[in-house]
Design a protein around this motif. Structure first.
Motif, PDB file in Angstrom:
ATOM      1  N   GLN A   1       0.827  -1.213   0.000  1.00  0.00           N
ATOM      2  CA  GLN A   1       0.000   0.000   0.000  1.00  0.00           C
ATOM      3  C   GLN A   1       0.857   1.256   0.000  1.00  0.00           C
ATOM      4  O   GLN A   1       0.564   2.232  -0.705  1.00  0.00           O
ATOM      5  N   ASP A   2       1.905   1.238   0.813  1.00  0.00           N
ATOM      6  CA  ASP A   2       2.794   2.406   0.914  1.00  0.00           C
ATOM      7  C   ASP A   2       3.415   2.741  -0.441  1.00  0.00           C
ATOM      8  O   ASP A   2       3.480   3.905  -0.841  1.00  0.00           O
ATOM      9  N   TYR A   3       3.860   1.712  -1.164  1.00  0.00           N
ATOM     10  CA  TYR A   3       4.570   1.949  -2.425  1.00  0.00           C
ATOM     11  C   TYR A   3       3.640   2.055  -3.638  1.00  0.00           C
ATOM     12  O   TYR A   3       4.115   2.290  -4.750  1.00  0.00           O
ATOM     13  N   THR A   4       2.335   1.883  -3.426  1.00  0.00           N
ATOM     14  CA  THR A   4       1.394   2.080  -4.535  1.00  0.00           C
ATOM     15  C   THR A   4       0.524   3.324  -4.346  1.00  0.00           C
ATOM     16  O   THR A   4      -0.441   3.521  -5.084  1.00  0.00           O
ATOM     17  N   GLN A   5       0.887   4.131  -3.357  1.00  0.00           N
ATOM     18  CA  GLN A   5       0.176   5.401  -3.183  1.00  0.00           C
ATOM     19  C   GLN A   5       0.329   6.256  -4.434  1.00  0.00           C
ATOM     20  O   GLN A   5       1.346   6.201  -5.123  1.00  0.00           O
ATOM     21  N   ASN A   6      -0.691   7.037  -4.731  1.00  0.00           N
ATOM     22  CA  ASN A   6      -0.679   7.934  -5.890  1.00  0.00           C
ATOM     23  C   ASN A   6      -0.563   7.190  -7.209  1.00  0.00           C
ATOM     24  O   ASN A   6      -0.056   7.712  -8.197  1.00  0.00           O
ATOM     25  N   THR A   7      -1.032   5.911  -7.207  1.00  0.00           N
ATOM     26  CA  THR A   7      -1.116   5.138  -8.458  1.00  0.00           C
ATOM     27  C   THR A   7      -2.537   4.596  -8.576  1.00  0.00           C
ATOM     28  O   THR A   7      -3.356   4.748  -7.672  1.00  0.00           O
ATOM     29  N   ASN A   8      -2.821   3.959  -9.684  1.00  0.00           N
ATOM     30  CA  ASN A   8      -4.126   3.321  -9.873  1.00  0.00           C
ATOM     31  C   ASN A   8      -4.107   1.850  -9.478  1.00  0.00           C
ATOM     32  O   ASN A   8      -5.007   1.087  -9.843  1.00  0.00           O
ATOM     33  N   ILE A   9      -3.063   1.460  -8.747  1.00  0.00           N
ATOM     34  CA  ILE A   9      -2.914   0.058  -8.351  1.00  0.00           C
ATOM     35  C   ILE A   9      -3.615  -0.178  -7.017  1.00  0.00           C
ATOM     36  O   ILE A   9      -3.175   0.309  -5.978  1.00  0.00           O
ATOM     37  N   LYS A  10      -4.706  -0.924  -7.060  1.00  0.00           N
ATOM     38  CA  LYS A  10      -5.425  -1.266  -5.832  1.00  0.00           C
ATOM     39  C   LYS A  10      -4.884  -2.571  -5.258  1.00  0.00           C
ATOM     40  O   LYS A  10      -4.485  -3.478  -5.997  1.00  0.00           O
ATOM     41  N   VAL A  11      -4.900  -2.658  -3.923  1.00  0.00           N
ATOM     42  CA  VAL A  11      -4.360  -3.820  -3.224  1.00  0.00           C
ATOM     43  C   VAL A  11      -5.421  -4.362  -2.278  1.00  0.00           C
ATOM     44  O   VAL A  11      -6.171  -3.594  -1.673  1.00  0.00           O
ATOM     45  N   ALA A  12      -5.496  -5.692  -2.146  1.00  0.00           N
ATOM     46  CA  ALA A  12      -6.458  -6.304  -1.222  1.00  0.00           C
ATOM     47  C   ALA A  12      -5.759  -7.357  -0.370  1.00  0.00           C
ATOM     48  O   ALA A  12      -4.859  -8.061  -0.846  1.00  0.00           O
ATOM     49  N   SER A  13      -6.169  -7.467   0.902  1.00  0.00           N
ATOM     50  CA  SER A  13      -5.680  -8.527   1.783  1.00  0.00           C
ATOM     51  C   SER A  13      -6.776  -9.570   1.937  1.00  0.00           C
ATOM     52  O   SER A  13      -7.937  -9.233   2.185  1.00  0.00           O
ATOM     53  N   ILE A  14      -6.409 -10.843   1.771  1.00  0.00           N
ATOM     54  CA  ILE A  14      -7.367 -11.946   1.805  1.00  0.00           C
ATOM     55  C   ILE A  14      -6.831 -13.014   2.753  1.00  0.00           C
ATOM     56  O   ILE A  14      -5.862 -13.705   2.430  1.00  0.00           O
ATOM     57  N   VAL A  15      -7.438 -13.144   3.944  1.00  0.00           N
ATOM     58  CA  VAL A  15      -6.951 -14.125   4.917  1.00  0.00           C
ATOM     59  C   VAL A  15      -8.094 -14.988   5.441  1.00  0.00           C
ATOM     60  O   VAL A  15      -9.253 -14.578   5.462  1.00  0.00           O
ATOM     61  N   GLY A  16      -7.745 -16.180   5.877  1.00  0.00           N
ATOM     62  CA  GLY A  16      -8.730 -17.076   6.466  1.00  0.00           C
ATOM     63  C   GLY A  16      -9.186 -16.546   7.817  1.00  0.00           C
ATOM     64  O   GLY A  16      -8.464 -15.809   8.483  1.00  0.00           O
ATOM     65  N   GLY A  17     -10.406 -16.911   8.201  1.00  0.00           N
ATOM     66  CA  GLY A  17     -10.934 -16.462   9.481  1.00  0.00           C
ATOM     67  C   GLY A  17     -11.703 -15.159   9.389  1.00  0.00           C
ATOM     68  O   GLY A  17     -12.478 -14.816  10.283  1.00  0.00           O
ATOM     69  N   ALA A  18     -11.491 -14.410   8.306  1.00  0.00           N
ATOM     70  CA  ALA A  18     -12.211 -13.147   8.104  1.00  0.00           C
ATOM     71  C   ALA A  18     -13.515 -13.430   7.343  1.00  0.00           C
ATOM     72  O   ALA A  18     -13.700 -14.501   6.760  1.00  0.00           O
ATOM     73  N   ASP A  19     -14.410 -12.455   7.340  1.00  0.00           N
ATOM     74  CA  ASP A  19     -15.706 -12.581   6.663  1.00  0.00           C
ATOM     75  C   ASP A  19     -15.476 -12.711   5.155  1.00  0.00           C
ATOM     76  O   ASP A  19     -15.007 -11.782   4.498  1.00  0.00           O
ATOM     77  N   ILE A  20     -15.800 -13.864   4.607  1.00  0.00           N
ATOM     78  CA  ILE A  20     -15.541 -14.112   3.188  1.00  0.00           C
ATOM     79  C   ILE A  20     -16.399 -13.225   2.285  1.00  0.00           C
ATOM     80  O   ILE A  20     -15.979 -12.845   1.185  1.00  0.00           O
ATOM     81  N   LYS A  21     -17.592 -12.855   2.739  1.00  0.00           N
ATOM     82  CA  LYS A  21     -18.453 -11.985   1.935  1.00  0.00           C
ATOM     83  C   LYS A  21     -17.811 -10.613   1.747  1.00  0.00           C
ATOM     84  O   LYS A  21     -17.869 -10.025   0.653  1.00  0.00           O
ATOM     85  N   ARG A  22     -17.185 -10.103   2.802  1.00  0.00           N
ATOM     86  CA  ARG A  22     -16.497  -8.816   2.696  1.00  0.00           C
ATOM     87  C   ARG A  22     -15.306  -8.922   1.747  1.00  0.00           C
ATOM     88  O   ARG A  22     -15.003  -7.986   1.009  1.00  0.00           O
ATOM     89  N   GLN A  23     -14.638 -10.082   1.775  1.00  0.00           N
ATOM     90  CA  GLN A  23     -13.487 -10.258   0.888  1.00  0.00           C
ATOM     91  C   GLN A  23     -13.927 -10.357  -0.568  1.00  0.00           C
ATOM     92  O   GLN A  23     -13.225  -9.875  -1.463  1.00  0.00           O
ATOM     93  N   ILE A  24     -15.070 -10.955  -0.800  1.00  0.00           N
ATOM     94  CA  ILE A  24     -15.611 -10.991  -2.165  1.00  0.00           C
ATOM     95  C   ILE A  24     -15.936  -9.578  -2.648  1.00  0.00           C
ATOM     96  O   ILE A  24     -15.714  -9.234  -3.815  1.00  0.00           O
ATOM     97  N   GLU A  25     -16.425  -8.744  -1.722  1.00  0.00           N
ATOM     98  CA  GLU A  25     -16.682  -7.340  -2.064  1.00  0.00           C
ATOM     99  C   GLU A  25     -15.384  -6.619  -2.413  1.00  0.00           C
ATOM    100  O   GLU A  25     -15.353  -5.772  -3.305  1.00  0.00           O
ATOM    101  N   LYS A  26     -14.315  -6.968  -1.707  1.00  0.00           N
ATOM    102  CA  LYS A  26     -12.997  -6.377  -2.016  1.00  0.00           C
ATOM    103  C   LYS A  26     -12.588  -6.722  -3.446  1.00  0.00           C
ATOM    104  O   LYS A  26     -12.039  -5.882  -4.167  1.00  0.00           O
ATOM    105  N   LEU A  27     -12.850  -7.963  -3.852  1.00  0.00           N
ATOM    106  CA  LEU A  27     -12.455  -8.398  -5.189  1.00  0.00           C
ATOM    107  C   LEU A  27     -13.246  -7.660  -6.274  1.00  0.00           C
ATOM    108  O   LEU A  27     -12.749  -7.473  -7.392  1.00  0.00           O
ATOM    109  N   LYS A  28     -14.455  -7.239  -5.941  1.00  0.00           N
ATOM    110  CA  LYS A  28     -15.268  -6.494  -6.900  1.00  0.00           C
ATOM    111  C   LYS A  28     -14.694  -5.100  -7.163  1.00  0.00           C
ATOM    112  O   LYS A  28     -15.067  -4.449  -8.145  1.00  0.00           O
ATOM    113  N   GLN A  29     -13.786  -4.657  -6.277  1.00  0.00           N
ATOM    114  CA  GLN A  29     -13.150  -3.348  -6.452  1.00  0.00           C
ATOM    115  C   GLN A  29     -11.943  -3.412  -7.390  1.00  0.00           C
ATOM    116  O   GLN A  29     -11.209  -2.445  -7.544  1.00  0.00           O
TER     117      GLN A  29
END
Length: 410
Positions: free
Chosen positions: A88-116
């Motif tokens: 995230q730090d090195y992609t500031q001021n770019t059009n590069i979006k980053v997502a974190s995907i880990v087990g144990g977290a709400d999978i529905k929210r992570q699917i929403e992240k992928l839609k971005q």
């Protein structure tokens, strides 16, 4: 300092972060990854392996392509989040979006992240594999897969998912494997997965700015020694043990005696784990007890001390423990509390390492060095460096009751 062929925006960020010199692994890995090679890199903890692959991979991202292009996998949530923050730090001021995907977290929210439309995904293999199977994560545009701490990834329950994740990509994808210790199993996995592998190995020197020390004691004395160490001014330390039950017991007893302690469990939730580490960082906690598994990938800035209650069985474990201090050239001290038998085991860990163990003591609220006799010095030296007794030194013998001690400067 050569910037290879990194993007101008990346170079500006490097300068803003006051990086003026590449580490050894960065100097070798960055151009190799930029050239599209499959890479397996071994380099000691705290030598900048994350930037060694993040910087060149950012260069490879096509900002016009909406699908994920880089997949970075790590064995623990903590390491995933650390990598995520660096990206995230090195992609500031770019059009590069980053997502974190880990087990144990709400999978529905992570699917929403992928839609971005994230272009870089940092996550755990199990959850990444799950999203691929559910056809929520498209892999046909993935250019590179990174296996950070590959030896530990192969020890997790998610190891079975690793080959399937690779198979979900196109055959011309790039593979990058990294760790402080590349085990034979990790090397075998890398060679089975890649047919054209460039190997990078940075010598593991445990010297640097780290003082490696030991305090001789009996097992029953370790708890009291910890209490005295905890009283040292500005003390902050991770305390390692091979036995998780011992950690709980020691932490509880010291906490009862007014020492601020906490225990880092491998099963702690993301928020709780972050809080425990932050408490140590800001000094709210004095001693943080942990096993090797729980502490994997922890990056605490300027942690001054690591303490071991039990000598690890392998030098690789010692490397990971001691690597919590002395990161990126900072100073640190490793204090090993050892019984006579454990002292022998500790010295045997040196192997081919250029390492000298200082005899330490806790006196008047300070960690101090104890000057050792000639035979003790020779015992502690690697065989090829052992010195012969020097005669005619014209020095008066020092009384054992008044041994001079040197304070460790921080």
């Amino acid at each position: 300092m050569e910037y290879f062929q990194l993007a101008e925006q990346t170079i500006l960020k490097i300068k803003a972060n006051n990086i003026t010199k590449w580490t050894a692994v960065q100097e070798e890995a960055i151009p190799a990854i930029l050239d599209g090679n499959d890479v397996i890199a071994q380099s000691p903890t705290g030598t900048g392996k994350t930037l060694a692959y993040v910087l060149p991979l950012i260069n490879k991202v096509d900002e016009m392509e909406e699908n994920p292009q880089i997949i970075i996998m790590a064995p623990t949530r903590e390491l995933v989040m650390q990598i995520f923050q660096v990206v995230q730090d090195y992609t500031q001021n770019t059009n590069i979006k980053v997502a974190s995907i880990v087990g144990g977290a709400d999978i529905k929210r992570q699917i929403e992240k992928l839609k971005q439309k994230p272009k870089i995904i940092v996550g755990s293999p199990g959850r990444i594999s799950q999203l691929i199977k559910q056809k929520k994560l498209k892999m046909h545009c993935v250019k590179t897969i990174v296996f950070d701490e590959v030896d530990e990834l192969l020890k997790t329950d998610d190891q079975k998912d690793l080959p399937q994740i690779v198979k979900a990509t196109m055959k011309d994808r790039q593979l990058v494997f990294l760790s402080a210790t590349i085990t034979p199993g990790a090397m075998q996995f890398a060679k089975e997965t890649s047919s054209n592998l460039k190997e990078i190995s940075i010598e593991q020197s445990l010297e640097g700015n780290i003082i490696h020390g030991f305090i001789p004691c009996e097992e029953r004395e370790k708890l009291e020694l910890l209490r005295r160490i905890a009283s040292v001014q500005n003390m902050k330390a991770i305390v390692f043990s091979n036995d998780p039950f011992k950690l709980e017991g020691y932490a509880s007893k010291l906490n009862f005696r007014g020492i601020k302690t906490a225990v880092l469990h491998s099963k702690l939730g993301k928020m709780e784990r972050s809080r425990v580490l932050k408490d140590l960082q800001i000094g709210k906690t004095t001693l943080l007890f942990s096993t090797d598994v729980a502490a994997r990938g922890i990056d605490l800035q300027e942690l001054p001390y690591v303490i071991t209650l039990d000598v690890p069985e392998k030098v690789e474990q010692y490397t990971h423990r001691s690597g919590r201090v002395g990161r990126m050239g900072n100073q640190g001290t490793v204090i090993n509390l050892v019984t006579p038998r454990e002292k022998k085991n500790l010295f045997s860990l040196r192997g081919t390492q250029k390492m000298f163990f200082e005899h330490l003591t806790v006196s008047h609220g300070e960690i101090q060095k104890v000057e050792m006799k000639e035979n003790q010095l020779n015992e502690n030296q690697p065989k090829e460096k052992r010195s012969k007794p020097v005669s005619n030194q014209n020095k008066k013998p020092v009384s054992s009751k008044n041994k001079p001690m040197k304070k460790i400067k921080k």
